[in-house]
Design a protein around this motif. Structure first.
Motif, short mmCIF file in Angstrom:
data_model
loop_
_atom_site.label_atom_id
_atom_site.label_comp_id
_atom_site.label_asym_id
_atom_site.label_seq_id
_atom_site.Cartn_x
_atom_site.Cartn_y
_atom_site.Cartn_z
N TYR A 356 2.30 -0.14 -6.43
CA TYR A 356 2.22 -0.21 -4.96
C TYR A 356 1.82 -1.62 -4.53
O TYR A 356 0.92 -2.24 -5.11
CB TYR A 356 1.19 0.80 -4.47
CG TYR A 356 1.01 0.86 -2.98
CD1 TYR A 356 2.03 1.30 -2.14
CD2 TYR A 356 -0.21 0.50 -2.40
CE1 TYR A 356 1.85 1.36 -0.77
CE2 TYR A 356 -0.40 0.57 -1.02
CZ TYR A 356 0.64 1.00 -0.22
OH TYR A 356 0.46 1.08 1.15
N ARG A 361 3.05 -2.11 2.26
CA ARG A 361 2.95 -0.64 2.13
C ARG A 361 4.16 -0.07 1.38
O ARG A 361 4.66 0.99 1.71
CB ARG A 361 2.86 0.05 3.50
CG ARG A 361 1.69 -0.37 4.36
CD ARG A 361 1.54 0.47 5.62
NE ARG A 361 2.64 1.36 5.90
CZ ARG A 361 3.71 1.06 6.63
NH1 ARG A 361 3.83 -0.17 7.15
NH2 ARG A 361 4.66 1.95 6.87
N GLU A 378 4.90 3.77 2.02
CA GLU A 378 3.78 4.70 2.18
C GLU A 378 3.60 4.96 3.68
O GLU A 378 3.76 4.05 4.51
CB GLU A 378 2.49 4.07 1.61
CG GLU A 378 1.24 4.92 1.71
CD GLU A 378 1.15 6.00 0.66
OE1 GLU A 378 0.11 6.66 0.59
OE2 GLU A 378 2.15 6.20 -0.08
N PRO A 379 3.29 6.19 4.08
CA PRO A 379 3.12 6.48 5.52
C PRO A 379 2.01 5.64 6.16
O PRO A 379 1.00 5.34 5.52
CB PRO A 379 2.74 7.97 5.54
CG PRO A 379 3.24 8.51 4.25
CD PRO A 379 3.14 7.40 3.26
N SER A 382 -2.13 6.22 5.90
CA SER A 382 -2.43 6.90 4.64
C SER A 382 -3.83 6.53 4.15
O SER A 382 -4.25 5.38 4.24
CB SER A 382 -1.41 6.52 3.57
OG SER A 382 -1.82 6.96 2.30
N ASP A 383 -4.55 7.53 3.64
CA ASP A 383 -5.87 7.27 3.06
C ASP A 383 -5.81 7.32 1.52
O ASP A 383 -6.83 7.49 0.85
CB ASP A 383 -6.90 8.27 3.58
CG ASP A 383 -6.55 9.71 3.22
OD1 ASP A 383 -5.46 9.95 2.66
OD2 ASP A 383 -7.37 10.61 3.50
N LYS A 384 -4.60 7.18 0.96
CA LYS A 384 -4.42 7.31 -0.49
C LYS A 384 -4.04 5.98 -1.16
O LYS A 384 -3.71 5.96 -2.34
CB LYS A 384 -3.31 8.33 -0.79
CG LYS A 384 -3.61 9.74 -0.30
CD LYS A 384 -4.79 10.34 -1.05
CE LYS A 384 -5.01 11.79 -0.62
NZ LYS A 384 -6.18 12.38 -1.31
N GLU A 385 -4.12 4.88 -0.41
CA GLU A 385 -3.64 3.61 -0.97
C GLU A 385 -4.43 3.19 -2.21
O GLU A 385 -3.88 2.55 -3.11
CB GLU A 385 -3.69 2.52 0.09
CG GLU A 385 -2.64 2.69 1.17
CD GLU A 385 -2.57 1.51 2.12
OE1 GLU A 385 -1.77 0.60 1.85
OE2 GLU A 385 -3.33 1.52 3.10
N TYR A 387 -5.35 5.00 -4.50
CA TYR A 387 -4.95 5.87 -5.61
C TYR A 387 -3.93 5.19 -6.52
O TYR A 387 -3.88 5.46 -7.72
CB TYR A 387 -4.38 7.18 -5.06
CG TYR A 387 -3.89 8.17 -6.08
CD1 TYR A 387 -4.77 9.08 -6.68
CD2 TYR A 387 -2.56 8.21 -6.47
CE1 TYR A 387 -4.34 9.99 -7.62
CE2 TYR A 387 -2.10 9.12 -7.42
CZ TYR A 387 -3.00 10.01 -7.99
OH TYR A 387 -2.56 10.91 -8.92
N TYR A 388 -3.12 4.28 -5.97
CA TYR A 388 -1.97 3.74 -6.69
C TYR A 388 -2.32 2.48 -7.47
O TYR A 388 -3.14 1.67 -7.01
CB TYR A 388 -0.83 3.42 -5.71
CG TYR A 388 -0.52 4.54 -4.76
CD1 TYR A 388 -0.05 5.76 -5.23
CD2 TYR A 388 -0.71 4.40 -3.39
CE1 TYR A 388 0.23 6.80 -4.35
CE2 TYR A 388 -0.43 5.43 -2.50
CZ TYR A 388 0.03 6.63 -2.99
OH TYR A 388 0.30 7.66 -2.13
#
Length: 402
Positions: A356, A361, A378-379, A382-385, A387-388
């Protein structure tokens, strides 16, 4: 002392064995199984095979005439022969090997039952198989009369399952449960069917491969009887090479399908047998023609005497990567490692996801078809950035140029 016959004598012995066997009668096939000391009558043995037969530290040797007929008597590299005849590698107990690498015995609350996952158990129903495959991961138990499961043992296993309502899924394995007498198999399925919280039963059997005639009308009627609203019955088998995909095997599979049993395949990656891309692709194409869906491709276990079968971990990843784009998804197995120490199965996939790049994004992927790099966003919000795995600026610029 193994006496070696000539090729003409070997071929004649095979012809005599096949002619005296009532070919489609599973009882006759089992009665005429070939044992280790008899292998020199049916193969031109190598020195390595002679050592393996005489000094193996693994399970007994046995094969049905049917499965023997698929092998080459003069080619030591024949894949079927490799799964029947021991070699000198079976006489070596390496330091990294263990009789029970998955620690099934430690995870066995009662005899014959392994409880590794919270909602699933494995029931060791039987110590016998039609063919004792040389790569068998349960060689410490299979073929040993000391491991025979008496009715009282099975009753204790059923009591344990009844007293643990979290158990929803029971794998009936062995050995081979379809080597049990019909009435014993029916009793097992009846018991499981009557436990309210057990919803899934998976039969682990290699008989569609090694003794397809065992999938009789009566066996199918028994399975159909208990494959109902209370219990869903599945079958997982093990085809390892295209040579095993015979007309007889397909007929056995179709009999199971007609009584509502979905059949999946759990191949084992075996050095010198199926550890190349085209062999594995051909196998799974043939399986789809037989209406068998791919399930697992196992990395070989660290069991005693198995050094001749084990492959680098990368081989499984490379093979699954090669298959993607060349066959439908239902024909591609999950490459799995059943972790030593009782850690359970994990899937090991090809590296299609590259990472990522937060500034734009964007995720980067490698296409299985074109081999080019493709990008997706990525949307927003997003609160998952975190994670990648992050792609560096330098790597990002390089990717954009490809």
């Amino acid at each position: 002392m193994l006496v070696q016959n000539s090729l003409s004598e070997v071929l004649q012995a095979r012809e005599e064995l096949f002619s005296k066997t009532k070919w489609t009668d599973p009882t006759s096939q089992l009665q005429n199984r070939v044992k280790g000391e008899e292998l020199s009558r049916y193969f031109l043995l190598t020195d390595s095979e002679r050592i393996g037969i005489e000094e193996t530290i693994r399970l007994l040797v046995s094969t049905t005439p049917y499965y023997l007929s698929l092998s080459d008597p003069s080619d030591p590299n024949c894949p079927i022969r490799r799964m029947i005849v021991p070699t000198a590698d079976e006489a070596v107990f390496s330091l990294e090997e263990s009789p029970d690498p998955l620690e099934e015995e430690r995870l066995s609350p009662v005899r014959g039952l392994t409880h590794m996952y919270p909602n699933r158990v494995l029931l060791f129903s039987n110590h016998s198989c039609s063919v004792y495959c040389r790569h068998c991961m349960r060689g410490r138990k299979v073929s040993s009369s000391d491991e025979r499961m008496e009715k009282s043992d099975l009753e204790s296993a059923f009591d344990y399952i009844k007293n643990h309502p979290q158990i929803e899924d029971v794998v009936v394995s062995g050995g081979d449960p379809l080597n049990l007498a019909d009435n014993r198999l029916e009793w097992i399925l009846k018991e499981l069917n009557e436990i309210p919280h057990v919803k899934i039963c998976r039969l682990g059997t290699r008989n569609p491969v090694t003794l397809p005639f065992r999938i009789t009308e009566n066996i199918c009627n028994i399975i159909e009887k208990y494959n109902d609203d209370n219990l869903s019955i599945f079958c997982n088998t093990q085809f390892n090479h295209p040579k095993e995909c015979t007309k007889e095997a397909k007929e056995a599979i179709l009999r199971l399908l007609k009584v509502g049993v979905s059949v999946g395949n759990q191949a084992v990656l075996l050095k010198g047998i199926n550890d190349d891309e085209e062999t594995m692709l051909t196998l799974h194409k043939k399986l789809l023609e037989m209406r068998v869906r791919a399930y697992y491709l196992y990395d070989p276990e660290l069991i005693p005497g198995s050094r001749g079968f084990r492959t680098p971990l990368a081989r499984g990843i490379e093979i699954v990567e090669y298959m993607r784009g060349k066959i439908g998804g239902m024909g591609i197995p999950h490459f799995v490692n059943d972790l030593p120490g009782g850690g359970g199965k994990i899937t090991i996939g090809a590296n299609w996801y590259l990472g990522y790049f937060p500034k734009t994004r964007q995720h980067a992927f490698r296409s299985a078809v074109t081999k080019k790099i493709h990008f997706s966003f990525e949307p927003i919000g997003s609160d998952k950035e975190s994670y990648y795995p992050t792609i560096s600026e330098e790597e990002w610029e390089r990717m954009k140029q490809t």
